[in-house]
Design a protein around this motif. Structure first.
Motif, PDB file in Angstrom:
ATOM      1  N   UNK A 114     -28.186 -15.779   5.525  1.00  0.00           N
ATOM      2  CA  UNK A 114     -27.716 -15.261   4.229  1.00  0.00           C
ATOM      3  C   UNK A 114     -26.852 -14.017   4.434  1.00  0.00           C
ATOM      4  N   UNK A 115     -27.316 -13.101   5.295  1.00  0.00           N
ATOM      5  CA  UNK A 115     -26.530 -11.890   5.568  1.00  0.00           C
ATOM      6  C   UNK A 115     -25.192 -12.240   6.209  1.00  0.00           C
ATOM      7  N   UNK A 116     -25.193 -13.246   7.085  1.00  0.00           N
ATOM      8  CA  UNK A 116     -23.964 -13.691   7.737  1.00  0.00           C
ATOM      9  C   UNK A 116     -22.957 -14.150   6.674  1.00  0.00           C
TER      10      UNK A 116
ATOM     11  N   UNK B 105     -17.966  -1.198   9.191  1.00  0.00           N
ATOM     12  CA  UNK B 105     -19.253  -0.490   9.227  1.00  0.00           C
ATOM     13  C   UNK B 105     -20.195  -1.052   8.163  1.00  0.00           C
ATOM     14  N   UNK B 106     -19.616  -1.344   6.990  1.00  0.00           N
ATOM     15  CA  UNK B 106     -20.424  -1.933   5.924  1.00  0.00           C
ATOM     16  C   UNK B 106     -20.952  -3.306   6.358  1.00  0.00           C
ATOM     17  N   UNK B 107     -20.102  -4.091   7.006  1.00  0.00           N
ATOM     18  CA  UNK B 107     -20.528  -5.416   7.478  1.00  0.00           C
ATOM     19  C   UNK B 107     -21.672  -5.286   8.482  1.00  0.00           C
ATOM     20  N   UNK B 108     -21.595  -4.259   9.319  1.00  0.00           N
ATOM     21  CA  UNK B 108     -22.673  -4.025  10.293  1.00  0.00           C
ATOM     22  C   UNK B 108     -23.972  -3.691   9.553  1.00  0.00           C
ATOM     23  N   UNK B 109     -23.833  -2.889   8.494  1.00  0.00           N
ATOM     24  CA  UNK B 109     -25.006  -2.496   7.704  1.00  0.00           C
ATOM     25  C   UNK B 109     -25.633  -3.722   7.027  1.00  0.00           C
TER      26      UNK B 109
ATOM     27  N   UNK C 264     -25.394  -6.788   8.059  1.00  0.00           N
ATOM     28  CA  UNK C 264     -25.976  -7.643   9.096  1.00  0.00           C
ATOM     29  C   UNK C 264     -27.394  -7.190   9.442  1.00  0.00           C
ATOM     30  N   UNK C 265     -27.632  -5.877   9.410  1.00  0.00           N
ATOM     31  CA  UNK C 265     -28.937  -5.346   9.796  1.00  0.00           C
ATOM     32  C   UNK C 265     -29.899  -5.237   8.622  1.00  0.00           C
ATOM     33  N   UNK C 266     -29.409  -5.503   7.389  1.00  0.00           N
ATOM     34  CA  UNK C 266     -30.285  -5.300   6.225  1.00  0.00           C
ATOM     35  C   UNK C 266     -31.316  -6.409   6.126  1.00  0.00           C
TER      36      UNK C 266
END
Ligand code: SF4
Length: 171
Positions: free
Chosen positions: A34-36, A160-164, A166-168
């Motif tokens: 889902x995050x992807x 950076x937002x995409x990285x955030x 991905x880790x959420x």
């Protein structure tokens, strides 16, 4: 034994445990998938009030082509968008409108404060009518500094937002 298993209270405990096992087994892969999907299809709406908006426009153009990073061009209505990029000076009079825009977006939603004006009030930080940063009105996920930030800086902020994302944790 079978009698014990079909006993309603034991059965409920078994179903509860099975649910725990299933949630644990699928939480991570499902959350990852889902995050992807979310991070490669960011759909921004931009609140433009001043010069920073030109840099946002440039980032959407063919030279920088943000779509290749999974950031869809800013069309659509607020009810389809999941990212608001605030560009420029936000006055106290505009603050309730900014909150209204944020409230109309569906969850999960993200905020980028672009440029010194959106982050701290910029040149006008001591002014009676300009907000000293939009984070007093809406929660900001990523700050993109500069006056104005170049499109590359905005793209870095989006990454950076995409990285955030991905880790959420998936909710
Ligand atoms: S940060 Fe600089 S470029 Fe951006 S809106 Fe403010 S004055 Fe204009």
């Amino acid at each position: 034994m079978l009698k014990d298993l079909v006993n309603p209270s034991t059965f409920n405990v078994l179903v509860g445990k099975l649910e725990d096992v299933l949630v644990r087994a699928f939480d991570k892969p499902l959350g990852y998938a889902v995050n992807w999907g979310r991070l490669w299809s960011l759909w921004p709406v931009h609140l433009e009030t001043a010069c920073c908006s030109l840099e946002f426009g440039a980032a959407s153009g063919p030279r920088y082509d943000v779509e290749r990073f999974g950031i869809i061009e800013a069309f659509g209505s607020l009810r389809q968008c999941d990212l608001v990029v605030v560009q420029g000076t936000v006055t106290r009079k505009m603050a309730p409108r900014l909150r209204m825009i944020y409230d109309q977006m569906p969850d999960p939603k993200y905020v980028i404060a672009m440029g010194a004006c959106a982050i701290t009030g910029g040149l006008y930080f001591d002014s009676y009518n300009v907000l000293p940063g939009i984070d007093g009105i809406i929660p900001v996920d990523v700050y993109v500094p500069g006056c104005p930030p170049r499109p590359e800086t905005l793209i870095q902020g989006c990454m950076l937002l995409q990285e955030k994302i991905k880790r959420s944790r998936f909710k």
